[in-house]
Scaffold this active site. Structure first.
Site, mmCIF file in Angstrom:
data_model
loop_
_atom_site.group_PDB
_atom_site.id
_atom_site.type_symbol
_atom_site.label_atom_id
_atom_site.label_comp_id
_atom_site.label_asym_id
_atom_site.label_seq_id
_atom_site.Cartn_x
_atom_site.Cartn_y
_atom_site.Cartn_z
ATOM 1 N N HIS A 54 0.873 -1.011 0.061
ATOM 2 C CA HIS A 54 0.019 -0.315 0.453
ATOM 3 C C HIS A 54 0.887 1.802 0.546
ATOM 4 O O HIS A 54 2.070 0.712 -0.045
ATOM 5 C CB HIS A 54 -1.059 0.075 1.020
ATOM 6 C CG HIS A 54 -0.498 -0.176 2.503
ATOM 7 N ND1 HIS A 54 -0.255 -1.110 3.196
ATOM 8 C CD2 HIS A 54 0.530 1.278 2.683
ATOM 9 C CE1 HIS A 54 0.015 -0.574 4.418
ATOM 10 N NE2 HIS A 54 0.733 0.188 4.456
HETATM 11 P P1 TYD Z 1 -1.731 -3.652 7.536
HETATM 12 O O1 TYD Z 1 -1.311 -2.241 7.054
HETATM 13 O O2 TYD Z 1 -2.534 -4.285 6.464
HETATM 14 O O3 TYD Z 1 -0.618 -4.998 7.485
HETATM 15 P P2 TYD Z 1 0.533 -4.409 7.197
HETATM 16 O O4 TYD Z 1 0.172 -3.229 6.495
HETATM 17 O O5 TYD Z 1 2.018 -5.051 7.354
HETATM 18 O O6 TYD Z 1 0.436 -5.575 5.913
HETATM 19 O O7 TYD Z 1 -2.831 -4.079 8.730
HETATM 20 C C1 TYD Z 1 -3.188 -5.329 8.614
HETATM 21 C C2 TYD Z 1 -4.506 -4.659 9.443
HETATM 22 O O8 TYD Z 1 -3.915 -3.840 11.105
HETATM 23 C C3 TYD Z 1 -5.128 -3.973 9.192
HETATM 24 O O9 TYD Z 1 -6.689 -5.189 9.292
HETATM 25 C C4 TYD Z 1 -5.781 -3.076 9.650
HETATM 26 C C5 TYD Z 1 -4.591 -3.195 11.256
HETATM 27 N N1 TYD Z 1 -4.080 -1.915 11.582
HETATM 28 C C6 TYD Z 1 -4.318 -1.195 13.577
HETATM 29 O O10 TYD Z 1 -5.685 -1.609 13.410
HETATM 30 N N2 TYD Z 1 -4.599 -0.704 13.464
HETATM 31 C C7 TYD Z 1 -2.956 0.306 13.345
HETATM 32 O O11 TYD Z 1 -2.129 0.728 13.273
HETATM 33 C C8 TYD Z 1 -2.389 -0.337 12.017
HETATM 34 C C9 TYD Z 1 -0.639 -0.429 11.637
HETATM 35 C C10 TYD Z 1 -2.875 -2.058 11.685
#
Ligand code: TYD
Length: 141
Positions: A54
């Protein structure tokens, strides 16, 4: 709008105990170019997983490999660069507006993330086509 050349590897000051008791690294407020609003960390990541995938409209980020190693692929829509993080005293600053993927996590790797915004899903661009449109609409003509 930022390009992949706007990333920065930042040395985190290291204090080595002179009596062999190990090392300590410290991040004080002026080391990174924003105020930290949130801290989270990735761990127990299988070696074949890809995290990230992302971009952020506003959020800036500083990644530190507290333990182990992983690769960060940055993409500005035109070019990509891969940066391996494997020293707990060297972090990666990622400005806003870049697509990122984290991969090749070693066993036991821990990725600490210090970020400039509270969690806000509306700051995420999670679809690569939308990212390209975002870049196009934010580029000088
Ligand atoms: P995501 O941003 O997709 O993780 P990565 O980029 O590491 O692969 O986040 C995974 C899940 O966690 C998504 O459902 C959003 C949630 N999340 C939170 O609730 N709070 C946060 O601070 C972060 C970073 C993620």
């Amino acid at each position: 709008m930022h390009t992949i050349n706007d990333h920065r590897l930042i040395d985190i000051p290291k204090i080595v105990a002179d009596d062999g008791r190990g090392n300590l690294s410290v991040i004080e407020k002026d080391l990174i170019p924003y105020e930290i609003k949130r801290v989270y960390y990735l761990y127990d990541v299988p070696s074949d997983s890809i995290r990230g995938g992302h971009a952020h409209k506003e959020l800036q980020q500083f990644l530190i490999p507290l333990s182990g190693s992983f690769d960060v692929v940055l993409d500005d829509g035109d070019h990509k660069v891969t940066i391996t993080l494997n020293r707990p005293f060297k972090g990666l600053y990622i400005p806003n507006g870049l697509w990122r993927e984290l991969e090749n996590f070693s066993a036991g790797a821990v990725c600490l993330s210090l970020v400039s915004e509270v969690y806000m899903e509306s700051d995420y661009i999670r679809n690569y086509k939308d990212f390209k449109l975002f870049k196009a609409s934010n580029s000088p003509t």
